[in-house]
Design a protein around this motif. Structure first.
Motif, PDB file in Angstrom:
ATOM      1  N   LYS A 239       0.831  -1.207   0.000  1.00 30.38           N
ATOM      2  CA  LYS A 239       0.000   0.000   0.000  1.00 30.38           C
ATOM      3  C   LYS A 239       0.866   1.258   0.000  1.00 30.38           C
ATOM      4  CE  LYS A 239      -4.163  -1.870   2.199  1.00 30.38           C
ATOM      5  NZ  LYS A 239      -5.057  -1.834   3.384  1.00 30.38           N
ATOM      6  N   GLU A 240       1.919   1.237   0.782  1.00 31.19           N
ATOM      7  CA  GLU A 240       2.838   2.371   0.809  1.00 31.19           C
ATOM      8  C   GLU A 240       3.501   2.535  -0.556  1.00 31.19           C
ATOM      9  OE1 GLU A 240       6.788   3.995   3.254  1.00 31.19           O
ATOM     10  OE2 GLU A 240       5.779   2.137   3.887  1.00 31.19           O
ATOM     11  N   GLY A 241       3.855   1.406  -1.181  1.00 30.05           N
ATOM     12  CA  GLY A 241       4.482   1.450  -2.493  1.00 30.05           C
ATOM     13  C   GLY A 241       3.558   2.035  -3.550  1.00 30.05           C
ATOM     14  N   VAL A 242       2.271   1.693  -3.481  1.00 26.72           N
ATOM     15  CA  VAL A 242       1.307   2.244  -4.435  1.00 26.72           C
ATOM     16  C   VAL A 242       1.242   3.761  -4.310  1.00 26.72           C
ATOM     17  CG1 VAL A 242      -1.137   2.386  -5.012  1.00 26.72           C
ATOM     18  CG2 VAL A 242      -0.096   0.156  -4.598  1.00 26.72           C
ATOM     19  N   GLN A 243       1.271   4.250  -3.079  1.00 22.70           N
ATOM     20  CA  GLN A 243       1.202   5.696  -2.855  1.00 22.70           C
ATOM     21  C   GLN A 243       2.482   6.406  -3.303  1.00 22.70           C
ATOM     22  OE1 GLN A 243      -1.670   7.020  -1.985  1.00 22.70           O
ATOM     23  NE2 GLN A 243      -2.537   4.961  -1.792  1.00 22.70           N
ATOM     24  N   LYS A 244       3.622   5.809  -2.983  1.00 15.92           N
ATOM     25  CA  LYS A 244       4.907   6.429  -3.319  1.00 15.92           C
ATOM     26  C   LYS A 244       5.226   6.311  -4.806  1.00 15.92           C
ATOM     27  CE  LYS A 244       7.578   5.914   1.009  1.00 15.92           C
ATOM     28  NZ  LYS A 244       8.085   7.284   1.126  1.00 15.92           N
ATOM     29  N   TYR A 245       4.943   5.124  -5.358  1.00 18.06           N
ATOM     30  CA  TYR A 245       5.344   4.842  -6.745  1.00 18.06           C
ATOM     31  C   TYR A 245       4.169   4.251  -7.518  1.00 18.06           C
ATOM     32  CZ  TYR A 245       9.827   5.372  -4.419  1.00 18.06           C
ATOM     33  OH  TYR A 245      10.881   5.869  -3.668  1.00 18.06           O
ATOM     34  N   PRO A 246       3.159   5.067  -7.806  1.00 13.68           N
ATOM     35  CA  PRO A 246       1.955   4.553  -8.476  1.00 13.68           C
ATOM     36  C   PRO A 246       2.214   3.994  -9.867  1.00 13.68           C
ATOM     37  CG  PRO A 246       1.958   6.961  -8.382  1.00 13.68           C
ATOM     38  CD  PRO A 246       3.075   6.501  -7.517  1.00 13.68           C
ATOM     39  N   ASP A 247       3.295   4.413 -10.504  1.00 12.79           N
ATOM     40  CA  ASP A 247       3.591   3.913 -11.853  1.00 12.79           C
ATOM     41  C   ASP A 247       4.345   2.587 -11.847  1.00 12.79           C
ATOM     42  OD1 ASP A 247       2.396   6.124 -13.000  1.00 12.79           O
ATOM     43  OD2 ASP A 247       4.248   7.299 -12.989  1.00 12.79           O
ATOM     44  N   ASP A 273     -10.965   1.169  -7.597  1.00 10.49           N
ATOM     45  CA  ASP A 273     -11.756   2.374  -7.861  1.00 10.49           C
ATOM     46  C   ASP A 273     -11.067   3.617  -7.304  1.00 10.49           C
ATOM     47  OD1 ASP A 273     -13.731   1.014  -9.211  1.00 10.49           O
ATOM     48  OD2 ASP A 273     -14.974   0.715  -7.429  1.00 10.49           O
ATOM     49  N   GLU A 274     -10.457   3.458  -6.135  1.00 15.64           N
ATOM     50  CA  GLU A 274      -9.734   4.578  -5.523  1.00 15.64           C
ATOM     51  C   GLU A 274      -8.590   5.037  -6.424  1.00 15.64           C
ATOM     52  OE1 GLU A 274      -6.828   5.329  -1.650  1.00 15.64           O
ATOM     53  OE2 GLU A 274      -8.308   3.704  -1.567  1.00 15.64           O
ATOM     54  N   MET A 275      -7.852   4.081  -6.989  1.00 17.28           N
ATOM     55  CA  MET A 275      -6.738   4.432  -7.853  1.00 17.28           C
ATOM     56  C   MET A 275      -7.227   5.015  -9.191  1.00 17.28           C
ATOM     57  SD  MET A 275      -4.331   3.855  -5.849  1.00 17.28           S
ATOM     58  CE  MET A 275      -3.021   4.313  -6.973  1.00 17.28           C
ATOM     59  N   LEU A 276      -8.319   4.458  -9.719  1.00 17.47           N
ATOM     60  CA  LEU A 276      -8.852   4.982 -10.974  1.00 17.47           C
ATOM     61  C   LEU A 276      -9.416   6.395 -10.808  1.00 17.47           C
ATOM     62  CD1 LEU A 276     -10.597   1.876 -12.581  1.00 17.47           C
ATOM     63  CD2 LEU A 276      -8.815   3.286 -13.619  1.00 17.47           C
ATOM     64  N   ALA A 277      -9.936   6.684  -9.614  1.00 20.80           N
ATOM     65  CA  ALA A 277     -10.438   8.035  -9.356  1.00 20.80           C
ATOM     66  C   ALA A 277      -9.310   9.059  -9.442  1.00 20.80           C
ATOM     67  CB  ALA A 277     -11.100   8.087  -7.980  1.00 20.80           C
ATOM     68  N   LYS A 278      -8.100   8.621  -9.064  1.00 19.37           N
ATOM     69  CA  LYS A 278      -6.948   9.510  -9.124  1.00 19.37           C
ATOM     70  C   LYS A 278      -6.365   9.600 -10.536  1.00 19.37           C
ATOM     71  CE  LYS A 278      -5.541   8.423  -4.363  1.00 19.37           C
ATOM     72  NZ  LYS A 278      -4.498   7.806  -3.512  1.00 19.37           N
ATOM     73  N   ASP A 279      -6.517   8.488 -11.286  1.00 16.23           N
ATOM     74  CA  ASP A 279      -5.908   8.444 -12.625  1.00 16.23           C
ATOM     75  C   ASP A 279      -6.803   7.609 -13.547  1.00 16.23           C
ATOM     76  OD1 ASP A 279      -4.258   8.482 -14.792  1.00 16.23           O
ATOM     77  OD2 ASP A 279      -2.559   7.484 -13.836  1.00 16.23           O
ATOM     78  N   PRO A 280      -7.900   8.210 -14.064  1.00 16.83           N
ATOM     79  CA  PRO A 280      -8.917   7.454 -14.815  1.00 16.83           C
ATOM     80  C   PRO A 280      -8.408   6.827 -16.112  1.00 16.83           C
ATOM     81  CG  PRO A 280      -9.747   9.604 -14.129  1.00 16.83           C
ATOM     82  CD  PRO A 280      -8.281   9.616 -13.884  1.00 16.83           C
ATOM     83  N   LYS A 281      -7.339   7.353 -16.678  1.00 20.46           N
ATOM     84  CA  LYS A 281      -6.837   6.843 -17.950  1.00 20.46           C
ATOM     85  C   LYS A 281      -5.630   5.915 -17.785  1.00 20.46           C
ATOM     86  CE  LYS A 281      -9.823   9.071 -20.434  1.00 20.46           C
ATOM     87  NZ  LYS A 281     -10.879   8.321 -21.173  1.00 20.46           N
ATOM     88  N   ASN A 282      -5.365   5.512 -16.567  1.00 16.90           N
ATOM     89  CA  ASN A 282      -4.237   4.617 -16.313  1.00 16.90           C
ATOM     90  C   ASN A 282      -4.602   3.225 -16.814  1.00 16.90           C
ATOM     91  OD1 ASN A 282      -2.551   2.615 -14.823  1.00 16.90           O
ATOM     92  ND2 ASN A 282      -1.693   4.450 -13.884  1.00 16.90           N
TER      93      ASN A 282
END
Length: 405
Positions: A239-247, A273-282
């Motif tokens: 979870k920390e990694g997703v926040q720090k390095y989403p790519d 859904d939480e991640m898509l809300a931040k980056d819908p075209k990812n």
């Protein structure tokens, strides 16, 4: 008679003690000669390091460090004169210097009978070690390039451990050493190669915030927790990694895999859904959303997200492959419910519907093959099934040959 025997034993103990003290002095004297016999000096000091009479004396360890210092100096003179020199010996002498001088410092910090600390070794030895510390990196690199991961780890670990050692308290190396994250990354990499998960947990945290290697160090850390069965820390690190390095796909992908494998689809969907809300075209997030629906056997929603993925990224081979798979699964589900009686009036109509599913699957599998021809797991089995059910003779024969290789 007993008194005489006791006196003799006392003399023997005293003579042994004096012998070890002499060993220490002789080792230093020999090492300091113009043409030192280092083998003899090391044998003498090593005996003193193990003897109960001298092994707890900081002077013994200080001399042991001095012997290694002199070995290093002799090799460096050869290097300066452009003569052949032993790089392995030179680097290992530096590593040994840190070991011995640190031990001397530790023993010298023990208060005497009056409660006073008289550490005369710290100032000169800390200056010497600070000057040589960079060679721990060089030694680690040499062993790493030779694929001796354990020895490389010894060097990298010594470099990192030194940063927090009391001898370098004034330098505050943990905060001021800009090379520390890079070395910590290589220490973690070497530890990973030897399955040394405790070492990864110790050294990777020094590197997790580095913009160049932080994502990989955090990946090592998560893997270490996973391998040790520490699920809570594994999930926390992901979870920390997703926040720090989403790519960096490792964290999100493994987190979703964990939720899926544990049948925690609600949590997985909420996180996606939480991640898509931040980056819908990812495209990776969209692909994962499709993957979740896929695993839940909600094929229509899965197709929606997979197709949205390839609309944004027409080169996403995995999405093409999974679209093909879903159409094949739909064909199989439909076939399971269809009549097998060729005389039944519904038979031809239902067979046409089944064929339609395979026809829909075909271009997606073929596109996956075009995009990643070497990654046969994405398309080989699928095309075999499609070509077989569509009675495509030449195409099926070609795939059948590939299946036999």
């Amino acid at each position: 008679m007993k008194r005489v025997l006791f006196f003799v034993v006392l003399l023997m103990v005293t003579s042994i003690s004096f012998a070890q003290v002499k060993n220490v002095k002789d080792a230093k004297r020999i090492a300091n000669e113009v043409n030192p016999d280092f083998s003899k000096a090391e044998n003498l000091i090593n005996a003193a390091l193990e003897n109960p009479e001298t092994k707890n004396d900081p002077a013994t360890w200080d001399v042991a460090g001095f012997v290694q210092k002199r070995i290093n100096e002799k090799e460096m003179v050869k290097a300066y004169l452009q003569q052949p020199y032993d790089t392995v010996k030179a680097y290992n002498s530096v590593l040994n210097m840190f070991t011995y001088y640190f031990k001397a410092d530790e023993l010298a910090e023990i208060p005497d009978e009056k409660g006073k600390i008289r550490n005369k070794y710290r100032k000169p030895n800390s200056a010497l070690l600070l000057a040589e510390r960079a060679n721990l990196i060089n030694g680690g690199i040499q062993y790493f390039n030779e694929e001796n991961s354990q020895k490389a780890l010894d060097f990298f670990a010594a470099y990192i451990d030194a940063a927090a050692h009391p001898m370098f308290e004034k330098e505050n190396l943990v905060k001021t050493d800009s090379l520390l994250p890079q070395v910590a990354y290589y220490a973690s990499l070497a530890a990973a190669k030897t399955d040394n998960y405790s070492a990864i947990q110790k050294y990777a945290p020094y590197a997790v915030n580095d913009p160049e290697v932080g994502q990989y160090a955090m990946e090592f850390l998560a893997t270490a927790y996973k391998e040790q069965g520490n699920t809570d820390k594994f999930i926390e690190t992901l979870k920390e990694g997703v926040q720090k390095y989403p790519d960096h796909a490792y964290f999100f992908g493994n987190l979703i895999d964990y939720y899926s494998n544990e049948n925690k689809y609600d949590e997985a969907m909420a996180f996606a859904d939480e991640m898509l809300a931040k980056d819908p075209k990812n495209t990776f997030y969209l692909y994962v959303k499709g993957y979740l629906y896929h695993n839940m056997k909600d094929y229509d929603n899965a197709l929606t997200y997979y197709k949205e993925t390839i609309e944004i990224d027409p080169t996403y081979a995995e999405a093409y492959s999974n679209i093909g798979l879903i159409y094949c699964l739909k064909a199989q589900e439909y076939a399971d419910q269809a009549t097998a009686d060729m005389n039944d009036p519904r038979y031809n109509e239902e067979q046409a519907e089944i064929r339609k599913f395979y026809e829909e699957a075909r271009p997606y599998y073929e596109k996956a093959r075009q995009l990643k021809p070497d990654q046969q797991d994405l398309w080989l089995q699928g095309l075999y099934r499609v070509y077989y059910n569509l009675n495509m003779g030449p195409e099926f024969e070609e795939i059948d040959k590939l299946m036999s290789i």
